[in-house]
Design a protein around this motif. Structure first.
Motif, PDB file in Angstrom:
ATOM      1  N   THR A   1       0.651  -1.216  -0.051  1.00  0.00           N
ATOM      2  CA  THR A   1      -0.110  -0.043   0.245  1.00  0.00           C
ATOM      3  C   THR A   1       0.806   1.250  -0.011  1.00  0.00           C
ATOM      4  OG1 THR A   1      -1.493  -1.334   1.425  1.00  0.00           O
ATOM      5  CG2 THR A   1      -2.049   0.988   1.235  1.00  0.00           C
ATOM      6  N   GLU A   2       1.904   1.076   0.815  1.00  0.00           N
ATOM      7  CA  GLU A   2       2.770   2.310   1.026  1.00  0.00           C
ATOM      8  C   GLU A   2       3.813   2.566  -0.227  1.00  0.00           C
ATOM      9  OE1 GLU A   2       2.622   4.782   3.645  1.00  0.00           O
ATOM     10  OE2 GLU A   2       0.698   3.864   3.471  1.00  0.00           O
ATOM     11  N   GLY A   3       3.884   1.384  -0.812  1.00  0.00           N
ATOM     12  CA  GLY A   3       4.954   1.343  -1.970  1.00  0.00           C
ATOM     13  C   GLY A   3       6.517   1.523  -1.503  1.00  0.00           C
ATOM     14  N   MET A   4       6.634   1.184  -0.238  1.00  0.00           N
ATOM     15  CA  MET A   4       7.864   1.301   0.307  1.00  0.00           C
ATOM     16  C   MET A   4       8.294   0.098   1.397  1.00  0.00           C
ATOM     17  SD  MET A   4       8.462   4.309   3.033  1.00  0.00           S
ATOM     18  CE  MET A   4       8.221   5.801   1.957  1.00  0.00           C
ATOM     19  N   LYS A   5       9.445  -0.177   1.605  1.00  0.00           N
ATOM     20  CA  LYS A   5       9.934  -1.458   2.383  1.00  0.00           C
ATOM     21  C   LYS A   5       9.642  -0.883   3.930  1.00  0.00           C
ATOM     22  CE  LYS A   5      11.333  -4.872  -0.220  1.00  0.00           C
ATOM     23  NZ  LYS A   5      10.302  -5.848   0.116  1.00  0.00           N
ATOM     24  N   ILE A   6       9.364  -1.500   4.812  1.00  0.00           N
ATOM     25  CA  ILE A   6       9.130  -1.355   6.486  1.00  0.00           C
ATOM     26  C   ILE A   6      10.414  -0.728   6.780  1.00  0.00           C
ATOM     27  CG2 ILE A   6       8.590  -2.414   8.541  1.00  0.00           C
ATOM     28  CD1 ILE A   6       6.333  -3.227   7.290  1.00  0.00           C
ATOM     29  N   ARG A   7      11.628  -1.100   6.288  1.00  0.00           N
ATOM     30  CA  ARG A   7      12.946  -0.725   6.838  1.00  0.00           C
ATOM     31  C   ARG A   7      12.866   0.834   6.436  1.00  0.00           C
ATOM     32  NH1 ARG A   7      16.508  -2.298   3.340  1.00  0.00           N
ATOM     33  NH2 ARG A   7      15.552  -4.313   3.186  1.00  0.00           N
ATOM     34  N   ASP A   8      12.739   1.029   5.198  1.00  0.00           N
ATOM     35  CA  ASP A   8      12.903   2.568   4.786  1.00  0.00           C
ATOM     36  C   ASP A   8      11.603   3.186   5.423  1.00  0.00           C
ATOM     37  OD1 ASP A   8      14.749   1.717   2.965  1.00  0.00           O
ATOM     38  OD2 ASP A   8      13.409   1.211   1.361  1.00  0.00           O
ATOM     39  N   MET A   9      10.372   2.639   5.774  1.00  0.00           N
ATOM     40  CA  MET A   9       9.484   3.375   6.423  1.00  0.00           C
ATOM     41  C   MET A   9       9.890   3.769   7.873  1.00  0.00           C
ATOM     42  SD  MET A   9       5.282   2.256   6.503  1.00  0.00           S
ATOM     43  CE  MET A   9       5.805   0.982   5.007  1.00  0.00           C
ATOM     44  N   PHE A  10      10.620   2.787   8.497  1.00  0.00           N
ATOM     45  CA  PHE A  10      11.176   3.297   9.973  1.00  0.00           C
ATOM     46  C   PHE A  10      12.208   4.359   9.552  1.00  0.00           C
ATOM     47  CE2 PHE A  10       9.961   0.484  13.463  1.00  0.00           C
ATOM     48  CZ  PHE A  10       9.062  -0.206  12.916  1.00  0.00           C
ATOM     49  N   ALA A  11      13.038   4.457   8.721  1.00  0.00           N
ATOM     50  CA  ALA A  11      14.191   5.292   8.541  1.00  0.00           C
ATOM     51  C   ALA A  11      13.491   6.802   8.178  1.00  0.00           C
ATOM     52  CB  ALA A  11      15.099   4.867   7.655  1.00  0.00           C
ATOM     53  N   GLY A  12      12.608   6.537   7.109  1.00  0.00           N
ATOM     54  CA  GLY A  12      12.137   7.891   6.577  1.00  0.00           C
ATOM     55  C   GLY A  12      11.028   8.595   7.295  1.00  0.00           C
ATOM     56  N   LYS A  13      10.205   7.763   7.520  1.00  0.00           N
ATOM     57  CA  LYS A  13       9.015   8.288   8.467  1.00  0.00           C
ATOM     58  C   LYS A  13       8.669   8.323   9.843  1.00  0.00           C
ATOM     59  CE  LYS A  13       6.455   8.322   3.975  1.00  0.00           C
ATOM     60  NZ  LYS A  13       5.261   8.953   3.545  1.00  0.00           N
ATOM     61  N   GLY A  14       9.584   7.265  10.208  1.00  0.00           N
ATOM     62  CA  GLY A  14       9.320   7.000  11.704  1.00  0.00           C
ATOM     63  C   GLY A  14       8.695   5.827  11.976  1.00  0.00           C
ATOM     64  N   GLU A  15       8.902   5.239  13.320  1.00  0.00           N
ATOM     65  CA  GLU A  15       8.145   4.247  13.739  1.00  0.00           C
ATOM     66  C   GLU A  15       6.498   4.682  14.135  1.00  0.00           C
ATOM     67  OE1 GLU A  15       9.600   2.089  17.296  1.00  0.00           O
ATOM     68  OE2 GLU A  15       7.882   0.986  17.492  1.00  0.00           O
ATOM     69  N   GLN A  16       6.340   5.520  14.512  1.00  0.00           N
ATOM     70  CA  GLN A  16       4.872   5.839  14.666  1.00  0.00           C
ATOM     71  C   GLN A  16       3.913   6.061  13.522  1.00  0.00           C
ATOM     72  OE1 GLN A  16       3.574   5.473  17.506  1.00  0.00           O
ATOM     73  NE2 GLN A  16       5.534   5.263  18.179  1.00  0.00           N
ATOM     74  N   TYR A  17       4.733   6.390  12.287  1.00  0.00           N
ATOM     75  CA  TYR A  17       3.978   6.502  11.049  1.00  0.00           C
ATOM     76  C   TYR A  17       3.501   4.841  10.754  1.00  0.00           C
ATOM     77  CZ  TYR A  17       2.976   7.049   5.937  1.00  0.00           C
ATOM     78  OH  TYR A  17       2.434   6.894   4.820  1.00  0.00           O
ATOM     79  N   PHE A  18       4.403   3.967  10.935  1.00  0.00           N
ATOM     80  CA  PHE A  18       4.248   2.609  10.606  1.00  0.00           C
ATOM     81  C   PHE A  18       3.444   2.229  11.743  1.00  0.00           C
ATOM     82  CE2 PHE A  18       5.279  -1.701  11.837  1.00  0.00           C
ATOM     83  CZ  PHE A  18       4.944  -2.423  10.762  1.00  0.00           C
ATOM     84  N   ARG A  19       3.241   2.357  12.983  1.00  0.00           N
ATOM     85  CA  ARG A  19       2.341   2.054  13.705  1.00  0.00           C
ATOM     86  C   ARG A  19       0.773   2.336  13.291  1.00  0.00           C
ATOM     87  NH1 ARG A  19       4.911  -2.086  15.400  1.00  0.00           N
ATOM     88  NH2 ARG A  19       6.942  -1.728  16.509  1.00  0.00           N
ATOM     89  N   ASP A  20       0.783   3.619  12.952  1.00  0.00           N
ATOM     90  CA  ASP A  20      -0.475   4.107  12.278  1.00  0.00           C
ATOM     91  C   ASP A  20      -0.954   3.251  11.241  1.00  0.00           C
ATOM     92  OD1 ASP A  20      -0.567   6.229  14.197  1.00  0.00           O
ATOM     93  OD2 ASP A  20       0.129   7.833  12.748  1.00  0.00           O
ATOM     94  N   LYS A  21      -0.188   2.614  10.518  1.00  0.00           N
ATOM     95  CA  LYS A  21      -0.500   2.031   9.026  1.00  0.00           C
ATOM     96  C   LYS A  21      -1.039   0.584   9.800  1.00  0.00           C
ATOM     97  CE  LYS A  21       0.222   5.130   6.881  1.00  0.00           C
ATOM     98  NZ  LYS A  21      -1.029   6.172   6.096  1.00  0.00           N
ATOM     99  N   GLU A  22      -0.405   0.075  10.708  1.00  0.00           N
ATOM    100  CA  GLU A  22      -0.727  -1.071  11.271  1.00  0.00           C
ATOM    101  C   GLU A  22      -2.148  -1.200  11.864  1.00  0.00           C
ATOM    102  OE1 GLU A  22       2.742  -3.859  13.087  1.00  0.00           O
ATOM    103  OE2 GLU A  22       2.323  -2.104  14.186  1.00  0.00           O
ATOM    104  N   THR A  23      -2.350   0.123  12.478  1.00  0.00           N
ATOM    105  CA  THR A  23      -3.686   0.107  13.258  1.00  0.00           C
ATOM    106  C   THR A  23      -4.958   0.502  11.896  1.00  0.00           C
ATOM    107  OG1 THR A  23      -2.991   1.390  15.080  1.00  0.00           O
ATOM    108  CG2 THR A  23      -5.534   1.820  14.649  1.00  0.00           C
ATOM    109  N   GLU A  24      -4.555   1.135  10.948  1.00  0.00           N
ATOM    110  CA  GLU A  24      -5.341   1.502   9.945  1.00  0.00           C
ATOM    111  C   GLU A  24      -5.702   0.170   9.110  1.00  0.00           C
ATOM    112  OE1 GLU A  24      -3.929   4.113   6.498  1.00  0.00           O
ATOM    113  OE2 GLU A  24      -3.754   5.450   8.069  1.00  0.00           O
ATOM    114  N   PHE A  25      -4.739  -0.629   8.899  1.00  0.00           N
ATOM    115  CA  PHE A  25      -4.889  -1.761   8.411  1.00  0.00           C
ATOM    116  C   PHE A  25      -5.890  -2.713   9.107  1.00  0.00           C
ATOM    117  CE2 PHE A  25      -3.991  -6.416   7.653  1.00  0.00           C
ATOM    118  CZ  PHE A  25      -3.805  -6.445   6.267  1.00  0.00           C
TER     119      PHE A  25
END
Ligand code: S3P
Length: 160
Positions: A37-61
């Motif tokens: 959905t994000e068109g990005m690897k989790i690793r890059d998401m953590f590095a570029g947008k931060g853990e909380q961004y990824f956590r928001d995506k988990e909740t949304e999912f």
């Protein structure tokens, strides 16, 4: 809905695939779905947008999940109370592994952004999460020294 939870390296993906075959529910890997959905690897998401961004995506999912599936979650899904509540809608199966098992399996892994630092840092994360996995789980399965087939059988037996 079957939610598989557990620490990184506890075997969620392997067991989810096998459970899917046994139960005929489709299988979804949550990390992979988020990456797509994000068109990005989790690793890059953590590095570029931060853990909380990824956590928001988990909740949304979790909120948007409509169909009955076997869901292999990411190891940190239990961190948010909201996620734990959302998963109560189905059966939550905790694949419980000893620290030694996790260490054996993840030694040399460089892909997971939260599998980092020295051993004591990793162990601390593991210890901090144990209570949350227990709290979220409807079914707890000890996975140490068992084959994926044995674990899958045990899960199927416990779902009845
Ligand atoms: C995480 C576990 C990973 C992935 C992300 C964060 C965690 O999934 O969601 O790197 O916080 O434990 P796996 O449990 O499949 O490794």
């Amino acid at each position: 809905m079957i939610y598989l939870i557990g620490f990184m390296g506890s075997g969620k993906s392997t067991i989810a695939k096998m459970l899917s075959e046994k139960t005929n529910y489709p299988y979804i890997e949550m990390d992979q779905a988020i990456e797509e959905t994000e068109g990005m690897k989790i690793r890059d998401m953590f590095a570029g947008k931060g853990e909380q961004y990824f956590r928001d995506k988990e909740t949304e999912f979790l909120k948007n999940l409509k169909n009955d599936v076997v869901l292999s979650t990411g190891g940190g899904v239990i961190l948010r109370e909201e996620n734990r509540a959302l998963m109560q809608e189905g059966t939550v199966v905790y694949l419980k592994a000893e620290w030694e098992t996790i260490m054996e399996r993840l030694t040399g892994d460089t892909d997971r952004p939260l599998w980092k630092g020295d051993d004591s840092e990793k162990k601390k994360r593991f210890d901090e999460r144990l209570g949350l996995y227990e709290q979220a789980a409807d079914v707890v399965i000890d996975v140490d020294q068992k084959t994926p087939e044995e674990i899958t059988e045990e899960v199927v037996g416990r779902l009845k």
